[in-house]
Design a protein around this motif. Structure first.
Motif, PDB file in Angstrom:
ATOM      1  N   SER A 180      34.447 -17.173 -21.509  1.00  0.00           N
ATOM      2  CA  SER A 180      35.858 -17.252 -21.918  1.00  0.00           C
ATOM      3  C   SER A 180      36.178 -18.634 -22.474  1.00  0.00           C
ATOM      4  O   SER A 180      36.919 -18.767 -23.465  1.00  0.00           O
ATOM      5  CB  SER A 180      36.764 -16.946 -20.718  1.00  0.00           C
TER       6      SER A 180
ATOM      7  N   GLN B 245      32.539 -11.786 -25.948  1.00  0.00           N
ATOM      8  CA  GLN B 245      33.522 -11.963 -24.880  1.00  0.00           C
ATOM      9  C   GLN B 245      34.012 -10.615 -24.364  1.00  0.00           C
ATOM     10  O   GLN B 245      34.206 -10.431 -23.156  1.00  0.00           O
ATOM     11  CB  GLN B 245      34.696 -12.801 -25.400  1.00  0.00           C
TER      12      GLN B 245
ATOM     13  N   PHE C 178      34.608 -18.898 -25.964  1.00  0.00           N
ATOM     14  CA  PHE C 178      35.325 -18.070 -26.927  1.00  0.00           C
ATOM     15  C   PHE C 178      36.649 -18.716 -27.338  1.00  0.00           C
ATOM     16  O   PHE C 178      36.988 -18.781 -28.529  1.00  0.00           O
ATOM     17  CB  PHE C 178      35.579 -16.684 -26.345  1.00  0.00           C
TER      18      PHE C 178
END
Length: 333
Positions: free
Chosen positions: A180, A207, A183
């Motif tokens: 996360s 993701q 991303f």
């Protein structure tokens, strides 16, 4: 507001275009400044060139404790801050303990400074060395092994194995946070995507897949917890049926992941479609197992039914990964 500029030619061969003055002023760009260009398909991203700096964030934790404080630290981490300063008039012992536990649960973080009213956490990892592909691959291996071992814990009445599965969920959660964080970094700046060597669309697909793998790990953890409630062994017939269900679910997840990682779009589409088509057969197999549970004690049947449901849902998450792989393999406009 969209602004247009006309491309001009200078020196007979060099294309030039002006940039909006307001944008330049807001971003500290003036005559002599250097900017960076990042091509992405038919787009060209421009950003001011700057020295490598660690992004810093400060958070007042005066009214935060326990889970709220843990989530706050994790949110700052995922948001991309390299240095996180947590401040309060006086940081309590419980808050310090929570901060340490949260720091240990995240990859690369370490307490850098600690005073009466301030705790500073720093990310020691070089973001350019992180690989979203490797993180998702690792999540795949851990999540599927957790699911397999959780079922083995039921078959073998092995409480130690069940507790081991529960502990491994922390490893998956750490990797999910890393994915996360990576991303979100690609959303903030095209430079992050360039360092990864992947288009931002692919980072989004990874993701999305990582989220499904994290849910599979959660269901493995749920099964491990449920296994601790069995005082008598489960019949070999039911165990065999659940193990077969797991093998089919595992094929779906692996098929979806293989499709996601496939470089050839035709091969990716084939693998993804096969995985998606298998989900319906797994649902039918799960219903047959439910029929085997009808003659059992209601409480025991409920426990086993929850386990079957978790394995079946894991296959559904594999189907979701396959759907993501299909979108990744589709032609782009």
């Amino acid at each position: 507001m969209v602004e247009t500029r006309k491309v001009q030619v200078t020196g007979g061969s060099t294309y030039t275009v002006s940039i909006p003055k307001d944008w330049a002023t807001e971003n500290g760009v003036s005559a002599g400044s250097e900017v960076e260009f990042y091509p992405e398909g038919d787009s060209l991203f421009l950003t001011p060139r700057s020295e490598e700096e660690r992004t810093e964030g400060t958070l007042d934790i005066s009214n935060l404790e326990g889970d709220e404080l843990t989530r706050a630290v994790m949110t700052m981490y995922v948001s991309g801050f390299d240095i996180i300063a947590l401040e309060s008039g006086r940081i309590t012992t419980d808050q310090r303990r929570t901060i340490r536990e949260a720091t240990q649960s995240l990859v690369g973080l370490e307490v850098l400074e600690e005073t009466r009213d301030r705790v500073v956490i720093r990310d020691l990892l070089d973001s350019s060395e992180l690989s979203i592909h490797n993180a998702v691959t690792r999540m795949r291996l851990i999540a599927l092994s957790m699911l397999e071992d959780a079922i083995a814990a039921i078959a073998e009445m092995d409480e130690d194995l069940a507790h081991d599965v529960i502990q491994r969920d922390d490893d998956v959660d750490r990797l999910w946070m890393v994915v996360s964080r990576i991303f979100r970094a690609t959303l903030r700046t095209p430079k992050a995507a360039e360092e990864l060597g992947l288009p931002r669309e692919v980072c989004f697909d990874y993701q999305s897949a990582a989220r499904q793998l994290e849910r599979i790990a959660d269901h493995a953890t749920k099964i491990a917890h449920l296994s601790l409630n069995f005082e008598q062994p489960v019949s070999e017939e039911i165990i065999a049926a659940i193990e077969e269900l797991f093998e089919e679910a595992k094929k779906v997840v692996n098929g979806g992941m293989d499709a996601l990682f496939a470089e050839d779009s035709n091969e990716a589409a084939r693998l993804a479609n096969e995985a998606r088509e298998s989900v319906q057969a797994i649902d039918e197999r799960a219903r047959k197992i439910d029929e085997l549970l009808r003659d059992l004690d209601p409480a025991r049947a409920q426990l086993l039914g929850l386990i079957v449901d978790s394995v079946s849902r894991s296959a559904d998450y594999g189907g979701n990964i396959a759907e993501t792989a299909l979108q990744k393999a589709a032609p782009t406009p």
